[in-house]
Design an enzyme around this catalytic site. Structure first.
Site, PDB file in Angstrom:
ATOM      1  N   GLN A  51       0.821  -1.222   0.000  1.00 18.93           N
ATOM      2  CA  GLN A  51       0.000   0.000   0.000  1.00 18.93           C
ATOM      3  C   GLN A  51       0.851   1.267   0.000  1.00 18.93           C
ATOM      4  OE1 GLN A  51      -2.631  -1.447   3.403  1.00 18.93           O
ATOM      5  NE2 GLN A  51      -4.076  -0.284   2.166  1.00 18.93           N
ATOM      6  N   CYS A  88     -10.762  -0.229   3.644  1.00 26.69           N
ATOM      7  CA  CYS A  88      -9.336  -0.292   3.327  1.00 26.69           C
ATOM      8  C   CYS A  88      -8.866   1.107   2.955  1.00 26.69           C
ATOM      9  CB  CYS A  88      -9.115  -1.248   2.154  1.00 26.69           C
ATOM     10  SG  CYS A  88      -7.403  -1.366   1.612  1.00 26.69           S
ATOM     11  N   HIS A 130      -6.929  -9.360   6.604  1.00 30.09           N
ATOM     12  CA  HIS A 130      -7.023  -8.297   5.596  1.00 30.09           C
ATOM     13  C   HIS A 130      -5.635  -7.896   5.105  1.00 30.09           C
ATOM     14  CE1 HIS A 130      -8.821  -4.302   4.149  1.00 30.09           C
ATOM     15  NE2 HIS A 130      -7.509  -4.125   4.051  1.00 30.09           N
ATOM     16  N   GLU A 131      -4.738  -7.635   6.052  1.00 31.26           N
ATOM     17  CA  GLU A 131      -3.394  -7.173   5.661  1.00 31.26           C
ATOM     18  C   GLU A 131      -2.605  -8.287   4.986  1.00 31.26           C
ATOM     19  OE1 GLU A 131      -3.099  -4.127   5.615  1.00 31.26           O
ATOM     20  OE2 GLU A 131      -4.709  -3.648   7.012  1.00 31.26           O
ATOM     21  N   HIS A 134      -3.280  -8.502   1.376  1.00 32.60           N
ATOM     22  CA  HIS A 134      -2.594  -7.497   0.547  1.00 32.60           C
ATOM     23  C   HIS A 134      -1.261  -8.045   0.022  1.00 32.60           C
ATOM     24  CE1 HIS A 134      -4.891  -3.783   0.625  1.00 32.60           C
ATOM     25  NE2 HIS A 134      -5.045  -3.831   1.941  1.00 32.60           N
TER      26      HIS A 134
HETATM   27 NI    NI Z   1      -6.360  -2.728   3.060  1.00 30.55          NI
END
Ligand code: NI
Length: 150
Positions: A51, A88, A130-131, A134
């Site tokens: 991210q 997010c 969630h992470e 990624h």
């Molecule tokens: Ni996210």
């Protein structure tokens, strides 16, 4: 320390599979500090390296139980199920109800290369899932049962 730009959905960097961290050096620790600062500045509860444009297996989380850093994480066990709202920082303004494990056990390394294991539940477990997604180029929308209007 510095606040870094957050990559938004649509950027191909968010669809890539990240490579493991190999060097536990000052550059890594600066990246982690920057990620923590960037997460806080954006009122996030988690942030993964892709991210901020770095394709390495690393994320940070703070769901109110303290700041946690996970380098080369591996989810080794999950159980239970939770349905709850999720968003997010790479998808601003979008929220949806997801289905995630209620409990996860994750193995990872600290910024100094020390291995640890954490058992997490609830919001913390959801954030880890969630992470971790990624790092494999997966966004939360793939787990959404229904999008929400806010
Ligand atoms: Ni996210």
């Amino acid at each position: 320390m510095a606040i870094r730009n957050i990559v938004k959905e649509g950027d191909p960097v968010l669809t890539k599979v990240c490579r493991p961290v190999e060097k536990f050096d000052d550059k890594l620790r600066t990246l982690i500090d920057d990620m923590l600062e960037t997460m806080d500045a954006n009122d996030g509860v988690g942030l993964a390296a892709p991210q901020v444009g770095i394709l390495r297996r690393l994320f940070v989380i703070d769901v109110g139980e303290g700041r946690f850093e996970f380098v080369n994480p591996r989810i080794i066990k999950t159980s239970g199920m939770q349905e709850s709202s999720e968003g997010c920082l790479s998808c601003p303004g979008e929220f949806g109800i997801t289905r995630r494990p209620m409990f996860v056990t994750v193995e990872a390394y600290s910024r100094y290369g020390d291995r640890f294991t954490i058992n997490a539940e609830g919001l913390f477990a959801k954030a880890i899932c969630h992470e971790n997604d990624h790092l494999d180029g997966v966004l939360f929308k793939e787990h959404v049962i229904r999008m929400e209007k806010r």
